[in-house]
Design a protein around this motif. Structure first.
Motif, short mmCIF file in Angstrom:
data_model
loop_
_atom_site.label_atom_id
_atom_site.label_comp_id
_atom_site.label_asym_id
_atom_site.label_seq_id
_atom_site.Cartn_x
_atom_site.Cartn_y
_atom_site.Cartn_z
N GLY A 214 0.81 -1.21 0.00
CA GLY A 214 0.00 0.00 0.00
C GLY A 214 0.84 1.26 0.00
O GLY A 214 0.42 2.31 0.50
N HIS A 215 2.04 1.18 -0.57
CA HIS A 215 2.98 2.31 -0.52
C HIS A 215 2.66 3.35 -1.60
O HIS A 215 2.32 3.01 -2.73
N ASN A 216 2.80 4.63 -1.23
CA ASN A 216 2.74 5.69 -2.22
C ASN A 216 4.01 5.64 -3.05
O ASN A 216 5.08 5.31 -2.55
N ILE A 217 3.88 6.00 -4.33
CA ILE A 217 5.01 5.83 -5.26
C ILE A 217 5.08 7.00 -6.23
O ILE A 217 4.04 7.56 -6.62
N ILE A 218 6.30 7.40 -6.58
CA ILE A 218 6.49 8.44 -7.59
C ILE A 218 7.40 7.91 -8.69
O ILE A 218 8.43 7.28 -8.40
N ASN A 299 -9.99 3.82 -1.18
CA ASN A 299 -9.81 2.38 -1.44
C ASN A 299 -9.27 2.10 -2.85
O ASN A 299 -9.32 0.95 -3.30
N GLY A 300 -8.79 3.14 -3.52
CA GLY A 300 -8.25 2.96 -4.86
C GLY A 300 -6.96 3.75 -5.05
O GLY A 300 -6.13 3.84 -4.14
N VAL A 301 -6.81 4.32 -6.24
CA VAL A 301 -5.57 4.98 -6.63
C VAL A 301 -5.85 6.42 -7.05
O VAL A 301 -6.78 6.69 -7.81
N LEU A 302 -5.04 7.36 -6.53
CA LEU A 302 -5.06 8.75 -7.00
C LEU A 302 -3.78 8.97 -7.79
O LEU A 302 -2.68 8.86 -7.25
N PHE A 303 -3.92 9.27 -9.07
CA PHE A 303 -2.76 9.44 -9.96
C PHE A 303 -2.60 10.92 -10.28
O PHE A 303 -3.49 11.54 -10.87
N PRO A 339 -13.78 9.90 4.23
CA PRO A 339 -12.63 8.99 4.22
C PRO A 339 -11.78 9.24 2.98
O PRO A 339 -12.29 9.62 1.92
N SER A 340 -10.47 9.05 3.12
CA SER A 340 -9.57 9.26 1.96
C SER A 340 -8.35 8.35 2.08
O SER A 340 -7.21 8.82 2.09
N SER A 341 -8.60 7.06 2.20
CA SER A 341 -7.51 6.09 2.27
C SER A 341 -7.21 5.61 0.86
O SER A 341 -7.87 4.73 0.33
N PHE A 342 -6.22 6.22 0.24
CA PHE A 342 -5.90 5.92 -1.16
C PHE A 342 -4.40 5.71 -1.32
O PHE A 342 -3.61 6.09 -0.45
N MET A 343 -4.03 5.10 -2.43
CA MET A 343 -2.62 5.00 -2.81
C MET A 343 -2.30 6.17 -3.74
O MET A 343 -2.98 6.36 -4.75
N LEU A 344 -1.30 6.95 -3.39
CA LEU A 344 -0.88 8.05 -4.25
C LEU A 344 0.16 7.55 -5.23
O LEU A 344 1.18 6.99 -4.85
N VAL A 345 -0.13 7.74 -6.51
CA VAL A 345 0.84 7.44 -7.57
C VAL A 345 1.09 8.74 -8.31
O VAL A 345 0.15 9.34 -8.86
N ALA A 346 2.32 9.21 -8.30
CA ALA A 346 2.66 10.46 -8.97
C ALA A 346 3.71 10.19 -10.04
O ALA A 346 4.47 9.22 -9.96
N SER A 347 3.71 11.03 -11.05
CA SER A 347 4.76 10.93 -12.08
C SER A 347 5.28 12.32 -12.37
O SER A 347 4.58 13.32 -12.18
N MET A 348 6.51 12.39 -12.83
CA MET A 348 7.11 13.69 -13.14
C MET A 348 8.29 13.51 -14.08
O MET A 348 8.92 12.45 -14.13
#
Length: 511
Positions: A214-218, A299-303, A339-348
Motif C-alpha cells: 500500500g505504498h505511495n510511489i512516484i 480504497n483505490g488509486v489517486l494518480f 474517508p480518503s484512504s488511497f494510494m498516491l501514484v505520482a509521475s514527473m
C-alpha cells in the motif's frame, strides 16, 4: 389539516431523517421554513406544474411547510416528491394511513416525471436504521439503494405511480439486488493489464511492491518512458475490494451523484485529476461540502501526472489526508469528515525539458532551472511517498518483441498473499491493515534488522547521501519485500532492494 412525510438530508457520507410537516389552513399563502436553500424554495413552481399535468393542484389556501429539524441547512431538489405528497395529503386530495412507514425522495420535472437524486445509498442506510419499511425514489437510483438489505425499495418514474400507490392501493414493483452475485460477477479482469507493457521489468517489480504494501510511489522519467501507462495498470494488481470496502466506496460516489443506473462499485477507483485542479476540488469542500478527488479515490488509486505542474497549495493540502487517511471540512454550523484512504501514484519529468543528464536530449536545463522545477515539491510531501523510481525509455528491441509480459492476474496473486500476511500481523491493531500504515513504534516492532543489514543500511545512507526521512521508508518497503518473499525476517537482499527506491533523496536530485 396537518400531515407528516419523511425525507432525508445527506451530511458528509451519512444521512439524517428530515420530517416534512405540511399544514393547510384557511387563508392564502405558501410558506416554506426550516433553512431550505434556493433549489428547495423554487420547488413550488415544479410541484404546481407537475400536479396540474397529473390532474391535481396546489390548493388556494394557506400552506405552511416546515423541514424539521429546522436548524439544519437543507439543500437540493430531491425534496420535491415528499413536498408534493405532503401537500396532496394535507389538502385531502388523496388519503392513506401508511405514509409514516415510507421514506420518500425525488426531484420532479414539470410533467411529473422524476429525475435522479444524489446520495441514494446513504439515505437508504439511514431509512433502514431509522426503522422505515419502504423507500420510494427515482427508478434510476433504485439499484443503488436496493443494495441495502432489510428495506423494500421502490423505484418510480412518475409522481402518478406514487399517488396511485397511496390513494388507490396500486402496488409498486420492488427492486431487488443480489449483492453477493453482483459483487462476484463484477470481479472481472481489469481493462488495463501489465501483460501489455514491454520491458520495464524493474518498474513492474516496483509497482508490485507498492501494491503489496500500500505504498505511495512516484515515477520519474523522460516523456514517453511509460509512466502513465504503468500507473493506469496499478489497480489491476491491487487485491479485490472486500464487500465492506465496496459499500464504503459506493457511498462516497453516491453522494456526488455518480451512480445513476448502477449499483455496487466493485472495481477499485482510479482518479486522475488535471494539474489545473483547485485545492477544494482535490480535498473537498465548498459552501455545501462535497467529497473531493482524494475521497473519490478512497480504497483505490489517486494518480497525479506531472506532479510539479500542480499548484504548490494544492499539493500541500494533501499532506494531512495522506497521514490521517481522512479529511475533515469545518464550517460555522457543522463539520463533515470524508474517508480518503488511497494510494498516491505520482509521475514527473526529471527537469523542465523532460530529460536529466542525457547527452542525446534535444536540450538540457541548467542546474538552477532544475532546482527551481524540483523545488515545487516540498520535503514534507515527499516524506509521505515511500518509493521513488526512475523510469527509462524502452529500447526498440524490447518494443518489437511479440512475447507478452507477465499478466496482472499472476502479479495480483502474489500481492494478495503478501497482504494476507500483513492482515494477520496487524490483526490486533485497529486501523492498521498494511505496511505503509505503520508508525514509528510499529516500525520498531515489526522491522527489526540483523547487525549485517544495519551495517548495509548505514553504509548506503552515508555513501548515497540519503536523508533521515528515507530511513523509516526504507524499513517499511523492506518489510513488504520480505512479505512478498514469504520471509519472517528482513534479510540483506530485502534492505538493498529497498534502498534502490529512494532516488529523490540522493544528492543531485533535490540537493
Amino acid at each position: 389539516m396537518l400531515t407528516k412525510v419523511y425525507g432525508s438530508a445527506v451530511f458528509g457520507v451519512d444521512a439524517q431523517v428530515i420530517t416534512i410537516e405540511v399544514n393547510v389552513d384557511r387563508g392564502i399563502g405558501y410558506h416554506l421554513v426550516g433553512l431550505p436553500d434556493n433549489a428547495i424554495k423554487e420547488s413550488n413552481y415544479r410541484i404546481a406544474a407537475a400536479l396540474i399535468h397529473n390532474g391535481y393542484k396546489i390548493p388556494g389556501k394557506k400552506i405552511t411547510i416546515n423541514l424539521a429539524p429546522a436548524d439544519l441547512r437543507k439543500e437540493g431538489s430531491a425534496y420535491d416528491l415528499p413536498l408534493a405528497l405532503g401537500i396532496l395529503l394535507a389538502s385531502g386530495q388523496i388519503s392513506t394511513d401508511t405514509v409514516n412507514e415510507y421514506l420518500v425522495m425525488g426531484e420532479l420535472s414539470l410533467d411529473g416525471s422524476l429525475q435522479p437524486i444524489k446520495g441514494a445509498l446513504p439515505i437508504a442506510i439511514c431509512a433502514r436504521e431509522a426503522g422505515f419499511k419502504y423507500f420510494i425514489l427515482p427508478w434510476e437510483n433504485a439499484e443503488e439503494a436496493a443494495i441495502v438489505t432489510g428495506l423494500k425499495v421502490y423505484g418510480v418514474k412518475n409522481i402518478r405511480e406514487v399517488i396511485d400507490h397511496f390513494d388507490k392501493d396500486q402496488s409498486l414493483e420492488e427492486k431487488k439486488v443480489d449483492i453477493e452475485g453482483v459483487y462476484y460477477e463484477q470481479q472481472r479482469h481489469a481493462e488495463h493489464d501489465f501483460s501489455d507493457v514491454k520491458g520495464q521489468e524493474s518498474i513492474k517489480r516496483c509497482m508490485e511492491i507498492a501494491a503489496a504494501g500500500g505504498h505511495n510511489i512516484i515515477l520519474i522519467g523522460p516523456p514517453g518512458a511509460g509512466k502513465t501507462m504503468l500507473a493506469k495498470r496499478l489497480p489491476s494488481i491491487l487485491p479485490p475490494m472486500a464487500l465492506e470496502e465496496a459499500l464504503e466506496t459506493t457511498k462516497i460516489h453516491s453522494v456526488v451523484g455518480r451512480l445513476k443506473n448502477t449499483g455496487l462499485m466493485t472495481q477499485r477507483p482510479f482518479r486522475s485529476p488535471h494539474h489545473t485542479i483547485s485545492d477544494v476540488a482535490l480535498v473537498g469542500g465548498g459552501s455545501y461540502p462535497q467529497p473531493g478527488e482524494i475521497s473519490l479515490a478512497h480504497n483505490g488509486v489517486l494518480f497525479l501526472d506531472e506532479l510539479p505542474e500542480f499548484k504548490r497549495s494544492v499539493l500541500e493540502v494533501m499532506r494531512q489526508p495522506l497521514e490521517d487517511r481522512e479529511v475533515t471540512i469545518s464550517r460555522a454550523r457543522f463539520t463533515v469528515t470524508y474517508p480518503s484512504s488511497f494510494m498516491l501514484v505520482a509521475s514527473m519529468n526529471p527537469s523542465p525539458n523532460g530529460y536529466f543528464n542525457d547527452k542525446d536530449a534535444p536540450w538540457n536545463s541548467s542546474a538552477t532551472e532544475m532546482q527551481r522545477y524540483l523545488g515545487k515539491i516540498s520535503g514534507p510531501l515527499l516524506d509521505r511517498i515511500d518509493i521513488h523510481i526512475e523510469v527509462t525509455p524502452v529500447p526498440f528491441e524490447k518494443l518489437a518483441e511479440t512475447r507478452r509480459g507477465e499478466a496482472s492476474a499472476d502479479i495480483r496473486q502474489r500481492v494478495i498473499v503478501a497482504r494476507s500476511l500483513q492482515t494477520t500481523r496487524f490483526r490486533n491493531i485497529p486501523n492498521l491493515h498494511y505496511n505503509a500504515q505503520m508508525n514509528t513504534r510499529q516500525i520498531f516492532s515489526y522491522c527489526m534488522l540483523e547487525s549485517a543489514s544495519l551495517k548495509l543500511l548505514k553504509s548506503a545512507m552515508e555513501k548515497l547521501n540519503l536523508s533521515a526521512r528515507a530511513y523509516d521508508r526504507i524499513l517499511k518497503v523492506a518489510r513488504t519485500i520480505a512479505d512478498l518473499d514469504g520471509s519472517e525476517r528482513i534479510r540483506n537482499d530485502h534492505v538493498s532492494e529497498a534502498i534502490q527506491y529512494r532516488s529523490l533523496d540522493r544528492e543531485g536530485w533535490l540537493g
